[in-house]
Design a protein around this motif. Structure first.
Motif, PDB file in Angstrom:
ATOM      1  N   LEU A   1       0.846  -1.208   0.000  1.00  0.00           N
ATOM      2  CA  LEU A   1       0.000   0.000   0.000  1.00  0.00           C
ATOM      3  C   LEU A   1       0.880   1.256   0.000  1.00  0.00           C
ATOM      4  O   LEU A   1       0.671   2.192  -0.781  1.00  0.00           O
ATOM      5  CB  LEU A   1      -0.911  -0.035   1.242  1.00  0.00           C
ATOM      6  N   GLU A   2       1.861   1.257   0.889  1.00  0.00           N
ATOM      7  CA  GLU A   2       2.753   2.424   1.040  1.00  0.00           C
ATOM      8  C   GLU A   2       3.527   2.703  -0.254  1.00  0.00           C
ATOM      9  O   GLU A   2       3.672   3.849  -0.674  1.00  0.00           O
ATOM     10  CB  GLU A   2       3.733   2.102   2.180  1.00  0.00           C
ATOM     11  N   ILE A   3       4.011   1.633  -0.909  1.00  0.00           N
ATOM     12  CA  ILE A   3       4.785   1.773  -2.145  1.00  0.00           C
ATOM     13  C   ILE A   3       3.901   2.331  -3.259  1.00  0.00           C
ATOM     14  O   ILE A   3       4.292   3.245  -3.988  1.00  0.00           O
ATOM     15  CB  ILE A   3       5.406   0.418  -2.568  1.00  0.00           C
ATOM     16  N   ILE A   4       2.673   1.796  -3.394  1.00  0.00           N
ATOM     17  CA  ILE A   4       1.749   2.276  -4.444  1.00  0.00           C
ATOM     18  C   ILE A   4       1.437   3.751  -4.218  1.00  0.00           C
ATOM     19  O   ILE A   4       1.453   4.565  -5.149  1.00  0.00           O
ATOM     20  CB  ILE A   4       0.441   1.442  -4.436  1.00  0.00           C
ATOM     21  N   GLN A   5       1.177   4.106  -2.955  1.00  0.00           N
ATOM     22  CA  GLN A   5       0.868   5.499  -2.608  1.00  0.00           C
ATOM     23  C   GLN A   5       2.028   6.421  -2.993  1.00  0.00           C
ATOM     24  O   GLN A   5       1.841   7.482  -3.588  1.00  0.00           O
ATOM     25  CB  GLN A   5       0.626   5.563  -1.096  1.00  0.00           C
ATOM     26  N   GLU A   6       3.241   5.965  -2.669  1.00  0.00           N
ATOM     27  CA  GLU A   6       4.422   6.787  -2.952  1.00  0.00           C
ATOM     28  C   GLU A   6       4.679   6.890  -4.453  1.00  0.00           C
ATOM     29  O   GLU A   6       5.064   7.938  -4.965  1.00  0.00           O
ATOM     30  CB  GLU A   6       5.639   6.202  -2.227  1.00  0.00           C
ATOM     31  N   ARG A   7       4.444   5.785  -5.175  1.00  0.00           N
ATOM     32  CA  ARG A   7       4.634   5.817  -6.643  1.00  0.00           C
ATOM     33  C   ARG A   7       3.620   6.758  -7.297  1.00  0.00           C
ATOM     34  O   ARG A   7       3.949   7.477  -8.237  1.00  0.00           O
ATOM     35  CB  ARG A   7       4.505   4.403  -7.226  1.00  0.00           C
TER      36      ARG A   7
END
Length: 599
Positions: A349-355
């Motif tokens: 979730l965190e990676i998708i949000q940051e991307r």
């Protein structure tokens, strides 16, 4: 020649040196010059380099001249180590015949090592154990070899000893790859059969597709057909990553390469799909990959409503690049139009949000993460809910079931008590406890909802970073779960509602109310903040009102003038309480949802 092709993955736990080992192999095979080399060359995303983790599995095509004077073609796949990206690992393993199992010679077998080995065995891989970091003073290869044999049941007597950092043992490893890893199977089929392993969007080339050719030849200019979607395309370009783009005229049986075909529709590129020739198709498609099952769901909403279309387009492009990520539109009274998204874990979730923030310049609000609950209604109907707002009325519910996972934790013996206490606090049930030397391996059945928030962080904290954790979904179990609704000035706020176990509902509701009390601006009337289950209030806070000094303009005269103004103010406040609307600022939503896991 197909007998000179070696397709293999590098698998390991987090930080055991997969990407660094890939660097050394690329260097020795001359994939890049000394000037072009950099640390973790296959970790191409900024976010991967900053965090020091691999998120996307990467493929590289190398040529290696062995001691027998024959030239071999290596297709190397560097895979992620974190449990949230296990779907990337499974896809990579399905397109290879062998695996290099990298184990840290000082840390030994970890939880994700176990999980990856089981996946490799399921794919009938030849597994070569590689002991990395032998240059460290704390390394103990003999002890780790015994551990590999005891825990994994793999013969480690011929394990290759390397140091990916210094390059020691890499030449020996390359010869072992040639000798011990199998070549792709020869298939008599002459028709083109290829599997779509991965796809991503490139702003210059459009959609790039990574394929594994099972049989036949894939040529430039050929008309292809995607069997899953029945879409047809002409191959514009094909080639390999060395890891630079290297164009070629054709891809042969057993090879892994990429194609571009002017694909405009993201929906036509289903990972695991079978690709064949339009004019000479095969009758039956390949089995493909098991679809990934998202375990954590949350809402993503643009802070600026005008960014909705940009968000929709961005999610489509990310969904093409990440097959384990799902999304569907939803609306919220408080946050407007957005998407309900499914992830494999909180890091995912965190990676998708940051991307989304970096690659598409989007400013987003994320609602509280939740898992999928199964509800049996009183009329016998069974439904799945991804969002607390979908939960039916309490009187219509017969039972609620939540997902349970099997968690495997490997840790030093001295931290065992603290970890068992943490698992018990999270409603865990102990299933097994075994020892490998001085290290304990405990297996717990835990509710997934208790794990997705901050379990991993807490575990690392209480074990000083020495514990490793892996989990797999087990089944759904009925439990005493309730929906907690947050009311602001007696109005329900859907975006802040959540589902939890009844025993934890009061404490979590109190945390939400206390947070909102600090974040919502004061009005000229008192604002009650309540957490409720059905009609029962379980927590309450009050935001005190401003007191506007209506008598400030008086400069004397009879006291009745003052009383008249105060009575008028009292009536006004009563009216405000009845009809006043409390606007919750976006910043309040963001801060409450950010810290909702603290409880």
């Amino acid at each position: 020649m197909i007998k000179n092709i070696r397709n293999f993955s590098i698998i390991a736990h987090i930080d055991h040196g997969k990407s660094t080992l890939a660097d050394r192999i690329i260097q020795r095979c001359g994939g890049l010059t000394e000037r072009e080399m950099k640390e973790q060359v296959l970790d191409s995303m900024d976010i991967e380099r900053e965090r020091g983790i691999t998120i996307k599995a990467q493929t590289v095509y190398l040529k290696y001249k062995a001691k027998n004077d024959e030239t071999y073609n290596f297709n190397l796949m560097d895979t992620p180590g974190h449990v949230d990206f296990s779907y990337e690992v499974s896809r990579s393993l399905a397109s290879c015949e062998g695996s290099l199992l990298v184990v840290d010679a000082s840390q030994g077998v970890e939880a994700q090592t176990l999980a990856n080995v089981y996946q490799a065995i399921d794919n009938d891989h030849e597994i070569v154990p590689v002991l990395n970091k032998i240059d460290l003073p704390s390394s103990d290869p003999d002890k780790i070899k015994n551990q590999i044999e005891e825990v994994l049941g793999i013969d480690a007597s011929t394990a290759v000893m390397v140091s990916a950092k210094t390059g020691e043992g890499i030449d020996e490893l390359l010869e072992v790859i040639v000798d011990r890893l199998p070549a792709p199977e020869k298939i008599k089929e002459i028709k083109l059969v290829a599997m779509l392993i991965d796809s991503w969007y490139d702003p210059y080339l459009g959609v790039i597709i990574l394929v594994r050719v099972k049989s036949g030849v894939l040529r430039k200019g050929m008309k292809l057909r995607m069997m899953g979607t029945a879409a047809s395309y002409n191959v514009e370009k094909c080639g390999f990553f060395t890891p630079k783009i290297n164009y070629t005229e054709q891809l042969n049986a057993g090879e892994i390469g990429f194609i571009t075909a002017g694909i405009k529709h993201v929906s036509d590129c289903k990972v695991g799909d079978t690709i064949t020739e339009e004019n000479n198709p095969i009758g039956k498609a390949l089995p493909g990959f098991k679809p990934s099952v998202p375990v954590v769901f949350c809402g993503l909403y643009p802070v600026d409503a005008d960014d909705y279309e940009v968000l929709k387009d961005s999610l489509s492009k990310l969904g093409l690049n990440d097959a384990s990520f799902t999304f569907e539109p939803e609306t919220s009274a408080a946050l407007g139009m957005g998407f309900r998204c499914g992830f494999l874990g909180l890091l995912h979730l965190e990676i998708i949000q940051e991307r989304l923030s970096r690659e598409f310049n989007l400013n987003l609000i994320t609602t509280s993460p939740s898992v999928v609950y199964k509800i049996e209604k009183t009329n016998g109907e069974e439904i799945e809910i991804h969002n607390p707002s979908q939960m039916p009325d309490v009187v219509k519910i017969n039972k609620i079931s939540e997902p349970i996972i099997k968690a495997t934790i490997l840790l030093p013996d001295e931290y065992l008590g603290a970890v068992m206490q943490l698992c018990t606090e999270r409603r865990g049930i102990q299933k097994d406890l075994t020892y490998v030397g001085k290290r304990a391996m405990i297996i717990y059945n835990l509710p997934l909802a208790e794990v997705v928030f901050d379990f991993y962080d807490r575990l690392k904290s209480i074990t000083s970073g020495y514990a490793s954790f892996d989990y797999e979904f087990q089944r759904y179990i009925e439990n005493d779960l309730v929906k907690v609704q947050i009311l602001v000035n007696s109005e329900p706020v859907d975006a802040l509602s959540f589902i939890c176990h009844r025993s934890k509902s009061a404490s979590r509701g109190k945390v939400y109310c206390e947070k909102l009390k600090d974040l919502i601006p004061r009005q000229q009337f008192k604002i009650p903040l309540q957490a409720t289950i059905g009609g029962k209030i379980i927590a309450r806070e009050t935001i005190n009102s401003f007191r506007k000094d209506v008598t400030a303009k008086l400069y004397g005269g009879d006291v009745t003038r003052k009383n008249k103004l105060l009575d008028k103010q009292k009536k006004g406040k009563k009216r405000m309480r009845q009809f006043g609307k409390v606007e919750i600022p976006q910043s309040a939503f963001i801060n409450v949802l950010k810290t909702s896991s603290d409880s």
